[in-house]
Scaffold this active site. Sequence first.
Site, PDB file in Angstrom:
ATOM      1  N   THR A   1       0.817  -1.218   0.000  1.00  0.00           N
ATOM      2  CA  THR A   1       0.000   0.000   0.000  1.00  0.00           C
ATOM      3  C   THR A   1       0.851   1.269   0.000  1.00  0.00           C
ATOM      4  O   THR A   1       1.970   1.261   0.528  1.00  0.00           O
ATOM      5  CB  THR A   1      -0.914  -0.008   1.255  1.00  0.00           C
ATOM      6  OG1 THR A   1      -1.490   1.279   1.416  1.00  0.00           O
ATOM      7  CG2 THR A   1      -0.146  -0.344   2.533  1.00  0.00           C
ATOM      8  N   ASP A   2       0.284   2.343  -0.518  1.00  0.00           N
ATOM      9  CA  ASP A   2       0.994   3.638  -0.468  1.00  0.00           C
ATOM     10  C   ASP A   2       1.145   4.138   0.969  1.00  0.00           C
ATOM     11  O   ASP A   2       1.985   5.009   1.242  1.00  0.00           O
ATOM     12  CB  ASP A   2       0.273   4.685  -1.334  1.00  0.00           C
ATOM     13  CG  ASP A   2      -1.175   4.955  -0.932  1.00  0.00           C
ATOM     14  OD1 ASP A   2      -1.684   4.304   0.004  1.00  0.00           O
ATOM     15  OD2 ASP A   2      -1.803   5.827  -1.572  1.00  0.00           O
ATOM     16  N   GLU A   3       0.338   3.568   1.885  1.00  0.00           N
ATOM     17  CA  GLU A   3       0.390   4.058   3.273  1.00  0.00           C
ATOM     18  C   GLU A   3       1.745   3.817   3.933  1.00  0.00           C
ATOM     19  O   GLU A   3       2.059   4.441   4.944  1.00  0.00           O
ATOM     20  CB  GLU A   3      -0.715   3.417   4.122  1.00  0.00           C
ATOM     21  CG  GLU A   3      -2.090   3.746   3.603  1.00  0.00           C
ATOM     22  CD  GLU A   3      -3.178   3.713   4.654  1.00  0.00           C
ATOM     23  OE1 GLU A   3      -2.871   3.569   5.841  1.00  0.00           O
ATOM     24  OE2 GLU A   3      -4.346   3.858   4.268  1.00  0.00           O
TER      25      GLU A   3
ATOM     26  N   TYR B   1      -1.620  -0.294  11.203  1.00  0.00           N
ATOM     27  CA  TYR B   1      -1.829  -0.984   9.909  1.00  0.00           C
ATOM     28  C   TYR B   1      -0.656  -0.721   8.972  1.00  0.00           C
ATOM     29  O   TYR B   1      -0.037  -1.665   8.459  1.00  0.00           O
ATOM     30  CB  TYR B   1      -3.136  -0.499   9.256  1.00  0.00           C
ATOM     31  CG  TYR B   1      -3.207  -0.832   7.774  1.00  0.00           C
ATOM     32  CD1 TYR B   1      -3.339  -2.147   7.331  1.00  0.00           C
ATOM     33  CD2 TYR B   1      -3.128   0.179   6.801  1.00  0.00           C
ATOM     34  CE1 TYR B   1      -3.385  -2.452   5.963  1.00  0.00           C
ATOM     35  CE2 TYR B   1      -3.182  -0.118   5.445  1.00  0.00           C
ATOM     36  CZ  TYR B   1      -3.302  -1.435   5.028  1.00  0.00           C
ATOM     37  OH  TYR B   1      -3.338  -1.738   3.679  1.00  0.00           O
TER      38      TYR B   1
ATOM     39  N   LYS C   1       2.246  -3.273   7.388  1.00  0.00           N
ATOM     40  CA  LYS C   1       2.459  -3.482   5.953  1.00  0.00           C
ATOM     41  C   LYS C   1       3.908  -3.123   5.572  1.00  0.00           C
ATOM     42  O   LYS C   1       4.530  -3.815   4.756  1.00  0.00           O
ATOM     43  CB  LYS C   1       1.480  -2.635   5.132  1.00  0.00           C
ATOM     44  CG  LYS C   1       0.022  -3.039   5.241  1.00  0.00           C
ATOM     45  CD  LYS C   1      -0.285  -4.413   4.665  1.00  0.00           C
ATOM     46  CE  LYS C   1      -0.249  -4.490   3.168  1.00  0.00           C
ATOM     47  NZ  LYS C   1      -0.683  -5.807   2.655  1.00  0.00           N
TER      48      LYS C   1
HETATM   49  P1  NAD Z   1     -10.059  -6.835   2.727  1.00  0.00           P
HETATM   50  O1  NAD Z   1      -9.976  -6.503   4.169  1.00  0.00           O
HETATM   51  O2  NAD Z   1     -11.309  -6.494   1.964  1.00  0.00           O
HETATM   52  O3  NAD Z   1      -9.817  -8.408   2.524  1.00  0.00           O
HETATM   53  C1  NAD Z   1      -8.813  -9.098   3.198  1.00  0.00           C
HETATM   54  C2  NAD Z   1      -9.027 -10.583   2.949  1.00  0.00           C
HETATM   55  O4  NAD Z   1      -7.949 -11.301   3.606  1.00  0.00           O
HETATM   56  C3  NAD Z   1     -10.338 -11.145   3.514  1.00  0.00           C
HETATM   57  O5  NAD Z   1     -10.930 -12.014   2.580  1.00  0.00           O
HETATM   58  C4  NAD Z   1      -9.898 -11.918   4.771  1.00  0.00           C
HETATM   59  O6  NAD Z   1     -10.744 -13.010   5.071  1.00  0.00           O
HETATM   60  C5  NAD Z   1      -8.506 -12.385   4.348  1.00  0.00           C
HETATM   61  N1  NAD Z   1      -7.630 -12.648   5.495  1.00  0.00           N
HETATM   62  C6  NAD Z   1      -7.413 -11.856   6.574  1.00  0.00           C
HETATM   63  N2  NAD Z   1      -6.539 -12.429   7.417  1.00  0.00           N
HETATM   64  C7  NAD Z   1      -6.183 -13.626   6.850  1.00  0.00           C
HETATM   65  C8  NAD Z   1      -5.305 -14.652   7.224  1.00  0.00           C
HETATM   66  N3  NAD Z   1      -4.611 -14.589   8.363  1.00  0.00           N
HETATM   67  N4  NAD Z   1      -5.163 -15.721   6.405  1.00  0.00           N
HETATM   68  C9  NAD Z   1      -5.875 -15.793   5.242  1.00  0.00           C
HETATM   69  N5  NAD Z   1      -6.725 -14.828   4.846  1.00  0.00           N
HETATM   70  C10 NAD Z   1      -6.885 -13.755   5.634  1.00  0.00           C
HETATM   71  O7  NAD Z   1      -8.785  -6.160   2.072  1.00  0.00           O
HETATM   72  P2  NAD Z   1      -8.620  -5.457   0.644  1.00  0.00           P
HETATM   73  O8  NAD Z   1      -9.077  -4.064   0.731  1.00  0.00           O
HETATM   74  O9  NAD Z   1      -9.150  -6.351  -0.377  1.00  0.00           O
HETATM   75  O10 NAD Z   1      -7.015  -5.429   0.564  1.00  0.00           O
HETATM   76  C11 NAD Z   1      -6.303  -6.510   0.008  1.00  0.00           C
HETATM   77  C12 NAD Z   1      -4.820  -6.190   0.067  1.00  0.00           C
HETATM   78  O11 NAD Z   1      -4.545  -5.005  -0.665  1.00  0.00           O
HETATM   79  C13 NAD Z   1      -4.300  -5.949   1.473  1.00  0.00           C
HETATM   80  O12 NAD Z   1      -3.031  -6.537   1.584  1.00  0.00           O
HETATM   81  C14 NAD Z   1      -4.203  -4.431   1.571  1.00  0.00           C
HETATM   82  O13 NAD Z   1      -3.192  -4.068   2.467  1.00  0.00           O
HETATM   83  C15 NAD Z   1      -3.868  -4.072   0.153  1.00  0.00           C
HETATM   84  N6  NAD Z   1      -4.306  -2.744  -0.310  1.00  0.00           N
HETATM   85  C16 NAD Z   1      -5.606  -2.357  -0.150  1.00  0.00           C
HETATM   86  C17 NAD Z   1      -6.013  -1.121  -0.671  1.00  0.00           C
HETATM   87  C18 NAD Z   1      -7.443  -0.645  -0.554  1.00  0.00           C
HETATM   88  O14 NAD Z   1      -7.733   0.494  -0.881  1.00  0.00           O
HETATM   89  N7  NAD Z   1      -8.371  -1.461  -0.106  1.00  0.00           N
HETATM   90  C19 NAD Z   1      -5.089  -0.286  -1.329  1.00  0.00           C
HETATM   91  C20 NAD Z   1      -3.766  -0.729  -1.446  1.00  0.00           C
HETATM   92  C21 NAD Z   1      -3.394  -1.959  -0.943  1.00  0.00           C
HETATM   93  O1  DAU Z   2      -4.094   4.071   0.661  1.00  0.00           O
HETATM   94  C1  DAU Z   2      -4.366   2.711   0.588  1.00  0.00           C
HETATM   95  C2  DAU Z   2      -5.166   2.267   1.782  1.00  0.00           C
HETATM   96  O2  DAU Z   2      -6.482   2.755   1.579  1.00  0.00           O
HETATM   97  C3  DAU Z   2      -5.179   0.773   1.990  1.00  0.00           C
HETATM   98  O3  DAU Z   2      -3.876   0.331   2.269  1.00  0.00           O
HETATM   99  C4  DAU Z   2      -6.127   0.380   3.139  1.00  0.00           C
HETATM  100  O4  DAU Z   2      -6.204  -1.022   3.238  1.00  0.00           O
HETATM  101  C5  DAU Z   2      -7.491   0.944   2.832  1.00  0.00           C
HETATM  102  O5  DAU Z   2      -8.375   0.672   3.907  1.00  0.00           O
HETATM  103  C6  DAU Z   2      -7.417   2.450   2.587  1.00  0.00           C
HETATM  104  O6  DAU Z   2      -7.039   3.118   3.824  1.00  0.00           O
HETATM  105  P1  DAU Z   2      -7.728   4.493   4.264  1.00  0.00           P
HETATM  106  O7  DAU Z   2      -7.545   4.663   5.707  1.00  0.00           O
HETATM  107  O8  DAU Z   2      -7.313   5.603   3.364  1.00  0.00           O
HETATM  108  O9  DAU Z   2      -9.270   4.140   3.900  1.00  0.00           O
HETATM  109  P2  DAU Z   2     -10.648   4.452   4.636  1.00  0.00           P
HETATM  110  O10 DAU Z   2     -11.723   4.118   3.652  1.00  0.00           O
HETATM  111  O11 DAU Z   2     -10.718   3.863   5.982  1.00  0.00           O
HETATM  112  O12 DAU Z   2     -10.603   6.027   4.789  1.00  0.00           O
HETATM  113  C7  DAU Z   2     -10.445   6.889   3.688  1.00  0.00           C
HETATM  114  C8  DAU Z   2     -10.386   8.311   4.217  1.00  0.00           C
HETATM  115  O13 DAU Z   2     -11.665   8.666   4.738  1.00  0.00           O
HETATM  116  C9  DAU Z   2      -9.412   8.487   5.361  1.00  0.00           C
HETATM  117  O14 DAU Z   2      -8.774   9.756   5.241  1.00  0.00           O
HETATM  118  C10 DAU Z   2     -10.278   8.448   6.604  1.00  0.00           C
HETATM  119  C11 DAU Z   2     -11.578   9.041   6.125  1.00  0.00           C
HETATM  120  N1  DAU Z   2     -12.803   8.514   6.778  1.00  0.00           N
HETATM  121  C12 DAU Z   2     -12.980   7.156   6.829  1.00  0.00           C
HETATM  122  C13 DAU Z   2     -14.083   6.621   7.459  1.00  0.00           C
HETATM  123  C14 DAU Z   2     -14.262   5.126   7.522  1.00  0.00           C
HETATM  124  C15 DAU Z   2     -13.757   9.370   7.302  1.00  0.00           C
HETATM  125  O15 DAU Z   2     -13.611  10.612   7.217  1.00  0.00           O
HETATM  126  N2  DAU Z   2     -14.848   8.831   7.908  1.00  0.00           N
HETATM  127  C16 DAU Z   2     -15.053   7.496   8.028  1.00  0.00           C
HETATM  128  O16 DAU Z   2     -16.083   7.091   8.631  1.00  0.00           O
END
Ligand code: NAD
Ligand code: DAU
Length: 357
Positions: free
Chosen positions: A136-138, A161, A165
Amino acid sequence: MTTYLMTGCAGFIGSNMVLYMLKKYTDIRIVNLDALTYAGNMENLKEAADDDRHIFVHGNICDRPLVSRLLAEYDPDVVINFAAESHVDRSIADPMIFVNTNVCGTVNLLQCCKEAWYDPEQRSWKKGRKYLQVSTDEVYGALGAEGFFTEKSPTDPHSPYSSSKASADHFVKAFHDTYGMPVNITRCSNNYGRFQFVEKLIPLMIFNAKNHRPLPVYGDGMQIRDWLYVEDHCKAIDMVASGGRSGEIYNIGGHNERTNIFIVKTVIDQLSRRLGDPEINEGLIRHVEDRPGHDRRYGIDPGKIKADLGWYPETTFEVGIVKTIDWYLGNPEWTEHVTSGAYQQYYAEMYGNRKEI
Ligand code: NAD
Ligand code: DAU
């Protein structure tokens, strides 16, 4: 035939990836290892239910005998690790599970792959194998008003988190640098699209607004995220899996920076028009206590993946957000299932004591 072991593919991005790959390729086999935590949902994979190219295994990435068995039984060419605890707010409430899954789980996968793919006598790796870590970019921390994250930006995570990562990424690099393991790391910005769990910003706002519930905006809502439609992320991961140079990191993002308040207002506007419902309006917005350690701005420089692999995003935000809203409106039973039960308790704990500001 190419065989993939993909982990965490009952979740948001992983399930989109499975469906993307099954649609794009014929000669493919995907072993999907997922622990089915609260974020894993087999309903996401309904389209693949009768497809014998997709093999679902219910299990944990920390389970060494299980992972070793899957590597021996299916001999995958590529392992892609999506599995993670992915929600920043949950990591603030309970960091330990993030260490277990995101750090220990990743190291377990690396160790099992090394055992399966490395011949210590020949000091060589099985040909054509690769481990890809979805990151992730985070991990880069926060930006000021100017500049973008490049692959050379230092890691500077702030939340439990992002720290977990970043730690996992360092282990992946260590397995490459120490043992010569063929690896890639991808670092993507915020994804949106179908199947995203209803605790993340966009689906939460759609769900709450549709039900005329308050829309909790953290702090002033001027934090910036760089939004990418989930299929464009899947396309990038596929390209890195097949063409990425070993040991390289690839940033993924589409220069689509928006403030959170812009996102919330866009959801309100689109939803109220689509449903013809005047009660969905900006009066629902509540500015609430900020997320501790909240990163102010993310912005990805995707120059390297564009130049090296020819990747570019295909879906603009304007098109992607409408598709996403339409998907949630068209699949109310999906939302109903994921918001019943444990979600109610999560919501009460996360937002119940959050003061309005
Ligand atoms: P998500 O939370 O929707 O899904 C995570 C999945 O992993 C679920 O199906 C869960 O059951 C499974 N899981 C959790 N712990 C596990 C374990 N110990 N063993 C096996 N499976 C397990 O997550 P997402 O948003 O789909 O993110 C997927 C990946 O992409 C993550 O690694 C996250 O860090 C990365 N990522 C997410 C975003 C985003 O915006 N959502 C952006 C950049 C990177
Ligand atoms: O940047 C990539 C990341 O994006 C991934 O690595 C993470 O897995 C993914 O969850 C996401 O992280 P964020 O923290 O950016 O996503 P989230 O949707 O939780 O929040 C997006 C923005 O919105 C953040 O600045 C927090 C804000 N927010 C979020 C929630 C849930 C609010 O203002 N109110 C809310 O209720």
